[in-house]
Design an enzyme around this catalytic site. Structure first.
Site, PDB file in Angstrom:
ATOM      1  N   SER A   1     -69.801   1.060-111.012  1.00 51.80           N
ATOM      2  CA  SER A   1     -71.177   1.166-111.498  1.00 51.80           C
ATOM      3  C   SER A   1     -71.234   1.274-113.021  1.00 51.80           C
ATOM      4  O   SER A   1     -70.281   1.714-113.667  1.00 51.80           O
ATOM      5  CB  SER A   1     -71.861   2.391-110.876  1.00 51.80           C
TER       6      SER A   1
HETATM    7  N1  SAM Z   1     -68.111   4.831-106.816  1.00 48.72           N
HETATM    8  C1  SAM Z   1     -67.457   3.590-107.099  1.00 48.72           C
HETATM    9  C2  SAM Z   1     -66.683   3.595-108.393  1.00 48.72           C
HETATM   10  O1  SAM Z   1     -66.707   4.615-109.103  1.00 48.72           O
HETATM   11  O2  SAM Z   1     -66.025   2.597-108.661  1.00 48.72           O
HETATM   12  C3  SAM Z   1     -68.381   2.410-107.064  1.00 48.72           C
HETATM   13  C4  SAM Z   1     -68.765   2.081-105.703  1.00 48.72           C
HETATM   14  S1  SAM Z   1     -69.311   0.454-105.334  1.00 48.72           S
HETATM   15  C5  SAM Z   1     -70.818   0.346-106.215  1.00 48.72           C
HETATM   16  C6  SAM Z   1     -69.784   0.767-103.631  1.00 48.72           C
HETATM   17  C7  SAM Z   1     -68.617   0.995-102.701  1.00 48.72           C
HETATM   18  O3  SAM Z   1     -69.124   1.458-101.452  1.00 48.72           O
HETATM   19  C8  SAM Z   1     -67.828  -0.273-102.402  1.00 48.72           C
HETATM   20  O4  SAM Z   1     -66.495  -0.092-102.729  1.00 48.72           O
HETATM   21  C9  SAM Z   1     -68.034  -0.466-100.897  1.00 48.72           C
HETATM   22  O5  SAM Z   1     -66.926  -1.034-100.234  1.00 48.72           O
HETATM   23  C10 SAM Z   1     -68.276   0.956-100.454  1.00 48.72           C
HETATM   24  N2  SAM Z   1     -68.945   1.109 -99.159  1.00 48.72           N
HETATM   25  C11 SAM Z   1     -69.977   0.373 -98.647  1.00 48.72           C
HETATM   26  N3  SAM Z   1     -70.313   0.842 -97.434  1.00 48.72           N
HETATM   27  C12 SAM Z   1     -69.490   1.894 -97.171  1.00 48.72           C
HETATM   28  C13 SAM Z   1     -69.343   2.793 -96.084  1.00 48.72           C
HETATM   29  N4  SAM Z   1     -70.111   2.721 -94.988  1.00 48.72           N
HETATM   30  N5  SAM Z   1     -68.395   3.751 -96.161  1.00 48.72           N
HETATM   31  C14 SAM Z   1     -67.595   3.856 -97.253  1.00 48.72           C
HETATM   32  N6  SAM Z   1     -67.681   3.024 -98.309  1.00 48.72           N
HETATM   33  C15 SAM Z   1     -68.621   2.064 -98.274  1.00 48.72           C
END
Ligand code: SAM
Length: 214
Positions: A61
């Site tokens: 993000s």
């Molecule tokens: N917090 C992260 C960082 O600091 O890099 C950025 C996160 S990215 C915007 C969103 C993440 O949520 C992705 O890696 C995606 O695979 C994960 N995601 C989506 N649905 C999910 C779920 N049900 N459980 C766990 N992770 C999930």
């Protein structure tokens, strides 16, 4: 040295200048080497005012949104925090600087493995990571003082609200696939109180209590 200078500038111009005032959040963002959480080819862009790709169709993000969400969690040193969407591990590292223990869940194995390795290398031993569908929360370790969801959900998963302590805070983007509102949910004896922190745009939260895959 080069990255430290750029990082300080990022905090001053993108974060402090836009009203983030929690000194502990600012300090954590000045400290953590964000460039290590992206591929080598993107390191020079790591302190830009935008999200960046981290592979598997996912993103790290924008620095400001990380700061805004973290400040909204109102973390104390002895708090236990749950993060859904480990991604690169950057947000987990910020949380690990501010709280007692961080539980983080990522659904994509490649990202989970990479983040786990980096967090270990950087010495974040207060981060417990797991690869699964985070929309179910982490019942065995609940309740949590704070929960942060870093992917956009169609609605607030009830399971997550149930895993908050009394006084607990949940920060989550909720909306359609293209744009969401960043919501802060506060749970106390009177029930659940929601504050709208503004518009945002995240990749999809995919899972049992999120969007369906595809
Ligand atoms: N917090 C992260 C960082 O600091 O890099 C950025 C996160 S990215 C915007 C969103 C993440 O949520 C992705 O890696 C995606 O695979 C994960 N995601 C989506 N649905 C999910 C779920 N049900 N459980 C766990 N992770 C999930």
């Amino acid at each position: 040295m080069k990255f430290k200078r750029i990082r300080e500038k990022m905090v001053a111009t993108q974060i402090e200048a836009r009203g983030i005032h929690d000194q502990r959040v600012l300090e954590a963002m000045r400290k953590i080497p964000r460039h290590l959480f992206v591929s080598e080819a993107l390191q020079d862009q790591a302190y830009g005012d935008f999200p960046l790709p981290i592979g598997e169709g996912q993103t790290i993000s924008q620095p400001y949104i990380v700061a805004e969400m973290t400040q909204a969690l109102e973390l104390a040193k002895d708090d236990r925090v749950l993060e859904l969407g480990t991604g690169s591990g950057y947000q987990a590292a910020i949380l690990a600087e501010l709280a007692f223990r961080v539980y983080t869940i990522e659904r994509i194995r490649e990202l989970f493995m990479r983040a786990r390795k980096l967090l270990d290398q950087l010495g974040y031993h207060n981060v417990v990571a797991r690869c699964s569908d985070g929309t179910l929360g982490w019942p065995d370790e609940s309740p949590f003082d704070a929960i942060i969801v870093t992917a956009g959900a169609p609605e607030v998963p009830e399971k997550l609200v149930q895993q908050l302590t009394m006084g607990g805070r949940l920060v989550i983007p909720v909306g359609n696939r293209f744009s969401q509102r960043l919501l802060k949910i506060h749970r106390d004896e009177d029930g659940v109180h929601t504050t709208d922190l503004g518009g945002c745009r995240f990749v999809k939260l995919i899972g049992n209590h999120g969007w369906k895959e595809g």
